[in-house]
Write an enzyme that holds these catalytic residues in place. Structure first.
Site, PDB file in Angstrom:
ATOM      1  N   GLY A 158       0.851  -1.189   0.000  1.00 40.11           N
ATOM      2  CA  GLY A 158       0.000   0.000   0.000  1.00 40.11           C
ATOM      3  C   GLY A 158       0.890   1.244   0.000  1.00 40.11           C
ATOM      4  N   LEU A 159       0.294   2.385   0.327  1.00 42.92           N
ATOM      5  CA  LEU A 159       1.073   3.625   0.252  1.00 42.92           C
ATOM      6  C   LEU A 159       2.259   3.606   1.215  1.00 42.92           C
ATOM      7  CD1 LEU A 159       1.376   6.363  -1.076  1.00 42.92           C
ATOM      8  CD2 LEU A 159      -0.088   7.331   0.709  1.00 42.92           C
ATOM      9  N   ALA A 160       2.072   3.067   2.432  1.00 47.38           N
ATOM     10  CA  ALA A 160       3.184   3.050   3.396  1.00 47.38           C
ATOM     11  C   ALA A 160       4.328   2.183   2.878  1.00 47.38           C
ATOM     12  CB  ALA A 160       2.703   2.536   4.751  1.00 47.38           C
ATOM     13  N   TRP A 177      -8.198   2.182  -2.061  1.00 48.53           N
ATOM     14  CA  TRP A 177      -9.650   2.353  -1.941  1.00 48.53           C
ATOM     15  C   TRP A 177     -10.034   3.669  -1.272  1.00 48.53           C
ATOM     16  CZ3 TRP A 177     -12.573  -2.779  -0.507  1.00 48.53           C
ATOM     17  CH2 TRP A 177     -12.199  -3.793  -1.414  1.00 48.53           C
ATOM     18  N   GLY A 206     -11.539   9.684   0.522  1.00 48.79           N
ATOM     19  CA  GLY A 206     -11.496  11.055   1.021  1.00 48.79           C
ATOM     20  C   GLY A 206     -10.354  11.865   0.437  1.00 48.79           C
ATOM     21  N   GLU A 265     -13.931  18.116   5.960  1.00 50.99           N
ATOM     22  CA  GLU A 265     -14.485  16.858   6.467  1.00 50.99           C
ATOM     23  C   GLU A 265     -14.743  17.020   7.958  1.00 50.99           C
ATOM     24  OE1 GLU A 265     -12.100  13.459   5.383  1.00 50.99           O
ATOM     25  OE2 GLU A 265     -12.722  13.587   3.289  1.00 50.99           O
ATOM     26  N   HIS A 315     -16.452   3.261  10.190  1.00 52.98           N
ATOM     27  CA  HIS A 315     -16.954   4.342   9.335  1.00 52.98           C
ATOM     28  C   HIS A 315     -18.470   4.311   9.400  1.00 52.98           C
ATOM     29  CE1 HIS A 315     -17.636   7.011   5.997  1.00 52.98           C
ATOM     30  NE2 HIS A 315     -16.345   7.254   5.934  1.00 52.98           N
ATOM     31  N   ARG A 371     -16.732  11.044  13.954  1.00 47.86           N
ATOM     32  CA  ARG A 371     -17.101   9.812  13.248  1.00 47.86           C
ATOM     33  C   ARG A 371     -17.690   8.751  14.186  1.00 47.86           C
ATOM     34  NH1 ARG A 371     -12.816   7.689   8.878  1.00 47.86           N
ATOM     35  NH2 ARG A 371     -13.617   9.473   7.749  1.00 47.86           N
ATOM     36  N   HIS A 400     -13.311   0.324   9.446  1.00 53.77           N
ATOM     37  CA  HIS A 400     -12.679   1.151   8.426  1.00 53.77           C
ATOM     38  C   HIS A 400     -11.191   1.334   8.689  1.00 53.77           C
ATOM     39  CE1 HIS A 400     -12.658   4.114   5.260  1.00 53.77           C
ATOM     40  NE2 HIS A 400     -12.255   5.079   6.063  1.00 53.77           N
ATOM     41  N   GLU A 432      -1.019   1.604   8.468  1.00 54.43           N
ATOM     42  CA  GLU A 432      -2.099   1.225   9.388  1.00 54.43           C
ATOM     43  C   GLU A 432      -1.680   0.139  10.376  1.00 54.43           C
ATOM     44  OE1 GLU A 432      -5.812   0.494   7.410  1.00 54.43           O
ATOM     45  OE2 GLU A 432      -6.847   0.015   9.282  1.00 54.43           O
ATOM     46  N   ARG A 477      -8.967   8.149  14.812  1.00 57.07           N
ATOM     47  CA  ARG A 477      -8.242   8.842  13.744  1.00 57.07           C
ATOM     48  C   ARG A 477      -9.099   9.944  13.130  1.00 57.07           C
ATOM     49  NH1 ARG A 477      -8.364   8.258   8.153  1.00 57.07           N
ATOM     50  NH2 ARG A 477      -9.933   6.672   8.521  1.00 57.07           N
ATOM     51  N   SER A 533      -4.985   9.159   7.275  1.00 65.06           N
ATOM     52  CA  SER A 533      -4.290   7.871   7.158  1.00 65.06           C
ATOM     53  C   SER A 533      -3.356   7.807   5.957  1.00 65.06           C
ATOM     54  CB  SER A 533      -5.282   6.724   7.115  1.00 65.06           C
ATOM     55  OG  SER A 533      -6.332   7.018   6.244  1.00 65.06           O
TER      56      SER A 533
HETATM   57  C1  SIN Z   1     -14.044   8.934   3.754  1.00 65.72           C
HETATM   58  O1  SIN Z   1     -13.850   9.305   2.613  1.00 65.72           O
HETATM   59  O2  SIN Z   1     -15.097   9.071   4.344  1.00 65.72           O
HETATM   60  C2  SIN Z   1     -12.937   8.257   4.473  1.00 65.72           C
HETATM   61  C3  SIN Z   1     -11.839   9.160   4.721  1.00 65.72           C
HETATM   62  C4  SIN Z   1     -10.974   8.593   5.782  1.00 65.72           C
HETATM   63  O3  SIN Z   1     -11.347   7.595   6.395  1.00 65.72           O
HETATM   64  O4  SIN Z   1      -9.923   9.148   6.046  1.00 65.72           O
END
Ligand code: SIN
Length: 512
Positions: free
Chosen positions: A16-18, A50, A53, A119, A235, A281, A340, A364, A375, A380
């Site tokens: 993944g990105l990390a 995936w 955000g 957000e 989430h 959240r 999530h 993660e 978080r 992330s």
């Molecule tokens: C989202 O797009 O709702 C998720 C964003 C996130 O979990 O950082």
């Protein structure tokens, strides 16, 4: 006889990105090399790709790292490490710009400035997005292209870690990997865990189902210190269309003004929090859980806030809904809380070093301390980029360890047992927890462990589930992502640190 190879650079578990950021940073410099092992083809099977955000960072003149830090600390409900948060938020803008320089096509204004979205729980609009809800896929595409063009980075797909190799001092000296079905011992100066979270341990998840705490379990089995495993983020608005994993309806929809309603059309968030849809959240997740449990249902109504703009503003959400026969331009979207993100993980310092020499962790699966008990949205990918780069740099300096002790690969849980585990985790370690449910869960997990442990010990996934369940049982309070119906007050401002002592005949799980 298992083959043995030696690799002269860090082995990175996860793509993944990390993991890929760590690989890029480990190979900066004359002689750097990195080997990335990915269980799936690149860009599949990792949560980073995936992410809908985007990346939060203080990128506008109205914002500042200190403001981003304040929001991160507030979301973390008293358990963030302020040094880690300061580092994340200070290095954040450069990390976003570095990804843009690799080709990540962040949305821009006419003058070239980042388009920034608001957000929940952010005081400023600071989320840099790509094509509305496509940040993860687009960022990963740019990073993967760079990795593919870097000869010093070797990528092996269909390659899974089955055990960390350790010498007689417990230093991690490599990994026992299964590559295309064959076991191979890879000796290396450093192993970087970047295996992602724990979503696949639960019945409903927004992450790829094969991401199920394997790195966490492997690290625990090797004796690494684990931090805060009880803190799992749900989430609020996974799309409830019977799919596993459940597609996400990004929080940005609520940022745009989408409203949560019950089946009768009543907007219910005012009953739960003054900030309504933009409440933290965990509050929104519990509200939706309560409405659904009471039989009233929960729906995200973006018909007025987004309506006809859906196809180009939120193409991923639009496609997921339309695929299930829900037209979000004119119909509310059925939603449910889903796992999530895992705030807990393998405890690290600010350069990704774990308690075991030779073993680093990023993303993660690591607990750097930036997320505390909860978080902040869109932190992330940022953490993966900032701390992945730091872990890659730290791994560059390590030398080979000693001779590995003989070991056996860990087993997998049979599918039926995995389904039992996932249902039990969702029921008893979910949005609302209590002692009875968690004790029942521990007994289910103990039963699975007794039934399915092989010569290589228990399955790492089962170990990861045990860590979450045991720590959730031990934390007799409610905080951030961990809500105990029997202990609703917030009273214990300490982090959890656990070590699994695998040297004993019976594994010991103890929350200190
Ligand atoms: C989202 O797009 O709702 C998720 C964003 C996130 O979990 O950082």
């Amino acid at each position: 006889m298992t083959d043995r190879v030696t690799f002269d650079g860090p082995v990175i578990l996860g793509a993944g990105l990390a993991g890929l950021t760590a690989a890029l940073s480990a190979t900066q410099g004359a002689a750097g090399k990195a080997l990335v092992l990915s269980p799936t083809p690149l860009a599949t099977g990792c949560s980073s790709a995936w992410a809908q955000g985007g990346m939060a960072a203080a990128l506008s003149d109205e914002d500042a790292p200190a403001l981003h830090a304040a929001d991160t600390l507030a979301a973390g409900a008293g358990l963030c490490d302020p040094h880690a948060v300061e580092l994340l938020t200070t290095e954040g803008p450069a990390a976003v710009r570095a990804l843009a320089a690799l080709g990540a096509p962040f949305d821009r204004q006419a003058d070239g400035q980042f388009v920034l979205s608001l957000e929940a729980a952010h005081a400023k609009a600071r989320v840099a997005r790509v094509g509305g809800d496509g940040a993860g896929a687009a960022i990963m595409a740019a990073v993967i292209a760079t990795v593919r063009a870097t000869p010093a980075i070797k990528v092996r797909e269909n390659a899974r870690a089955r055990r960390l190799l350790q010498d007689k001092t417990s230093r991690v000296v490599g990994v026992l990997a299964e590559i295309d079905g064959d076991l191979v011992e890879i000796l290396a100066p450093a192993v970087i865990l970047a295996t992602g979270g724990v979503g696949g341990l639960y019945g409903i998840t927004t992450t790829p189902a094969q991401v199920r705490g394997e790195g966490l379990g492997l690290a625990a089995l090797a004796g690494a210190e684990i931090a805060d495993p009880e803190f799992v983020q749900f989430h609020p608005t996974a799309i409830d269309i019977g799919k596993d994993p459940a597609p996400l309806a990004t929080e940005a929809l609520r940022g745009e003004g989408a409203v949560l309603r019950d089946a009768s059309g009543r907007a219910f968030m005012a009953d739960y929090h003054p900030a309504r849809e933009l409440a933290p959240r965990d509050v929104v997740a519990r509200a939706i859980h309560a409405e659904r449990t009471a039989g009233r249902g929960a729906f995200l109504d973006a018909t007025a806030a987004v309506g006809e703009h859906f196809p180009h503003e939120f193409p991923a959400v639009f496609a997921a809904c339309m695929g299930a026969g829900v037209d979000p331009r004119v119909q509310p979207i059925p939603v449910t809380p889903a796992v999530h993100y895992h705030m807990g993980g393998v405890a690290t310092d600010l350069d990704g070093r774990t308690s075991l020499p030779g073993l680093l962790a990023a993303g993660e699966c690591a607990a750097t301390g930036v997320h505390g008990a909860n978080r902040l949205a869109s932190n992330s990918l940022l953490e993966a980029a900032v701390f992945g780069a730091r872990a890659g740099r730290a791994a560059r300096d390590l030398k080979m360890g000693g001779e590995p002790l003989a070991t056996t690969r860990t087993p997998d849980l049979p599918d039926a047992a995995l389904q039992t585990l996932r249902q039990a985790m969702s029921r008893d370690a979910g949005v609302i927890r209590d002692a009875d449910g968690l004790a029942r869960l521990v007994s289910v997990l103990d039963g699975l462990e007794a039934e399915h442990a092989g010569p290589g010990g228990p399955a790492p996934t089962l170990v990861a589930a045990q860590l979450i369940a045991r720590a959730a049982l031990a934390r007799q309070e409610s905080r951030g992502g961990h809500f105990r119906a029997d202990f609703p007050e917030t009273v214990a401002p300490h982090r959890t640190f656990l070590t699994l002592d695998a040297s004993q005949a019976a594994l010991r799980y103890a929350a200190e």
